[in-house]
Motif scaffolding. Structure first.
Motif, PDB file in Angstrom:
ATOM      1  N   UNK A  29       0.821  -0.972  -0.068  1.00 37.15           N
ATOM      2  CA  UNK A  29      -0.329   0.183  -0.052  1.00 37.15           C
ATOM      3  C   UNK A  29       0.990   1.269   0.366  1.00 37.15           C
ATOM      4  N   UNK A  30       1.730   1.387  -1.167  1.00 34.32           N
ATOM      5  CA  UNK A  30       2.616   2.803  -1.102  1.00 34.32           C
ATOM      6  C   UNK A  30       1.554   3.732  -1.334  1.00 34.32           C
ATOM      7  N   UNK A  31       1.380   3.635  -1.820  1.00 31.58           N
ATOM      8  CA  UNK A  31      -0.027   4.229  -2.816  1.00 31.58           C
ATOM      9  C   UNK A  31       0.855   5.396  -3.198  1.00 31.58           C
ATOM     10  N   UNK A  53      -2.673   4.561  -9.002  1.00 33.13           N
ATOM     11  CA  UNK A  53      -2.415   4.822  -9.046  1.00 33.13           C
ATOM     12  C   UNK A  53      -1.664   5.549  -7.503  1.00 33.13           C
ATOM     13  N   UNK A  54      -2.368   5.942  -6.644  1.00 27.52           N
ATOM     14  CA  UNK A  54      -2.886   6.575  -5.606  1.00 27.52           C
ATOM     15  C   UNK A  54      -3.221   5.823  -4.796  1.00 27.52           C
ATOM     16  N   UNK A  55      -3.570   3.832  -5.226  1.00 27.27           N
ATOM     17  CA  UNK A  55      -4.575   3.052  -4.484  1.00 27.27           C
ATOM     18  C   UNK A  55      -3.513   1.899  -4.189  1.00 27.27           C
ATOM     19  N   UNK A  56      -3.178   1.261  -3.219  1.00 31.75           N
ATOM     20  CA  UNK A  56      -2.209  -0.070  -3.454  1.00 31.75           C
ATOM     21  C   UNK A  56      -0.562   0.402  -3.642  1.00 31.75           C
ATOM     22  N   UNK A  96       0.532  -8.277  -1.779  1.00 27.67           N
ATOM     23  CA  UNK A  96      -0.449  -7.307  -1.359  1.00 27.67           C
ATOM     24  C   UNK A  96      -2.191  -7.888  -2.070  1.00 27.67           C
ATOM     25  N   UNK A  97      -2.777  -8.454  -1.403  1.00 23.63           N
ATOM     26  CA  UNK A  97      -4.294  -8.589  -1.947  1.00 23.63           C
ATOM     27  C   UNK A  97      -5.423  -7.794  -0.949  1.00 23.63           C
ATOM     28  N   UNK A  98      -5.888  -7.439  -1.978  1.00 26.74           N
ATOM     29  CA  UNK A  98      -6.625  -6.159  -0.859  1.00 26.74           C
ATOM     30  C   UNK A  98      -8.179  -7.082  -0.540  1.00 26.74           C
ATOM     31  N   UNK A  99      -8.509  -6.243   0.582  1.00 26.28           N
ATOM     32  CA  UNK A  99      -9.916  -6.704   1.508  1.00 26.28           C
ATOM     33  C   UNK A  99     -11.308  -6.690   0.011  1.00 26.28           C
ATOM     34  N   UNK A 100     -11.962  -7.366  -0.083  1.00 26.75           N
ATOM     35  CA  UNK A 100     -13.435  -7.582  -0.552  1.00 26.75           C
ATOM     36  C   UNK A 100     -13.554  -6.231  -0.820  1.00 26.75           C
ATOM     37  N   UNK A 101     -14.375  -5.959   0.045  1.00 25.35           N
ATOM     38  CA  UNK A 101     -15.080  -4.755   0.005  1.00 25.35           C
ATOM     39  C   UNK A 101     -14.439  -3.594  -0.978  1.00 25.35           C
ATOM     40  N   UNK A 102     -13.372  -2.916  -1.088  1.00 31.23           N
ATOM     41  CA  UNK A 102     -13.027  -1.890  -1.892  1.00 31.23           C
ATOM     42  C   UNK A 102     -13.354  -1.899  -3.540  1.00 31.23           C
TER      43      UNK A 102
END
Length: 286
Positions: A29-31, A53-56, A96-102
């Motif tokens: 999540x360097x964002x 670019x600004x996410x994860x 990195x694996x994002x959560x399911x909600x976003x």
């Protein structure tokens, strides 16, 4: 380590001190839009998806004196895979694996991991924030190899955890958190907090059975005073003794690019054999 946005953390003394303890550091999540620099390290960044670019995003920092030993580098969305000459026979992955909600979750995350196990492969060590609450760990016990697990301090599960469990079992990978191997115990701890309260274990180390013998220690550093809601996880690999087979393997990689493929070197004019060059020219057209 999930850094929750690197631009605001680059100059933070706690982060700088923590990073400089290690030879290789994974940041999730360097964002930010790469590149960025940290003194003393070469930086690799995962593939940037337009609009995200600004996410994860994942970055791997490699100490400068080790960079020449990195090869087979693969950059994916939120994943970096690589090998190190200093740890022959092991493939590493920063995940990195994002959560399911976003809106940024994609099943591609697990597909890419699974693809690496479809062909003959090296030993594997995977690390990162995969947003997976993984229970029960007892399903990974292996009595024949004396591998068991202490209780997971997080007793809840989620969809990422279910998918990760199936992937690990299918590909004979073991979670490192909470693992007991003979007399060694790699303790697990809660890795995510809300405010000051630690609530879940969602950052994991994972390894193939053949890689476990090379792991010296594993720790969840939830006592580290870093300004983020995730605890860093630390994995130390035993120093490898260079064998004759390792030297032969390394010799076969000489001249190859780190990012796959072969390096083609230019020939200096003074090194060209003019007579031989002329002799190999095709005959002129009539």
């Amino acid at each position: 380590m999930n850094i929750c946005g690197i631009p605001s953390k680059l100059e933070h003394p706690v982060y700088c001190e923590l990073v400089h303890r290690y030879d290789v550091v994974s940041l999730s999540e360097i964002k930010c839009t790469p590149p960025f620099r940290i003194a003393g390290y070469y930086c690799l960044c995962s593939t940037v998806i337009p609009g995200e670019e600004n996410c994860s995003g994942i970055a791997v920092l490699v100490r400068n004196n080790l960079w020449s030993g990195m090869y087979n580098i693969e950059l994916h969305r939120d994943q970096i895979w690589f090998k190190l000459k200093q740890a022959p026979g092991i493939s590493f992955a920063a995940l990195y694996v994002p959560p399911r909600d976003p809106p940024f979750f994609s099943h591609e995350s697990f597909f890419i991991i699974n693809e690496h196990f479809q062909n003959p492969h090296d030993s594997m060590v995977l690390m990162g924030d995969v947003n997976a609450r993984l229970v029960p760990l007892e399903c990974f016990n292996d009595d024949a190899r004396n591998l068991t697990y202490s209780p997971n301090p997080d007793n809840r599960r989620n969809t990422n955890g279910n998918d990760l469990r199936d992937l690990l079992l299918t590909n004979s990978l073991k979670p490192i958190n909470c693992l007991k191997v003979g007399k060694r115990h790699f303790k697990g701890e809660l890795t995510f907090r809300k405010g000051r309260t630690w609530i879940s274990q969602i950052d994991w180390g994972m390894a193939s059975i053949s890689a476990l013998i090379h792991i010296q220690s594993f720790k969840v550093l939830n006592d580290a005073a870093v300004p983020t809601d995730h605890a860093p996880i630390e994995l130390i690999i035993n120093k490898f003794e260079t064998s004759e087979s390792d030297l032969l393997s390394r010799a076969s990689d000489l001249g190859k690019e780190a990012f796959h493929g072969s390096r083609i070197r230019a020939i200096r004019m003074q090194d060209v054999d003019v007579r031989q060059f002329k002799a190999n020219l095709p005959p002129p057209d009539d």
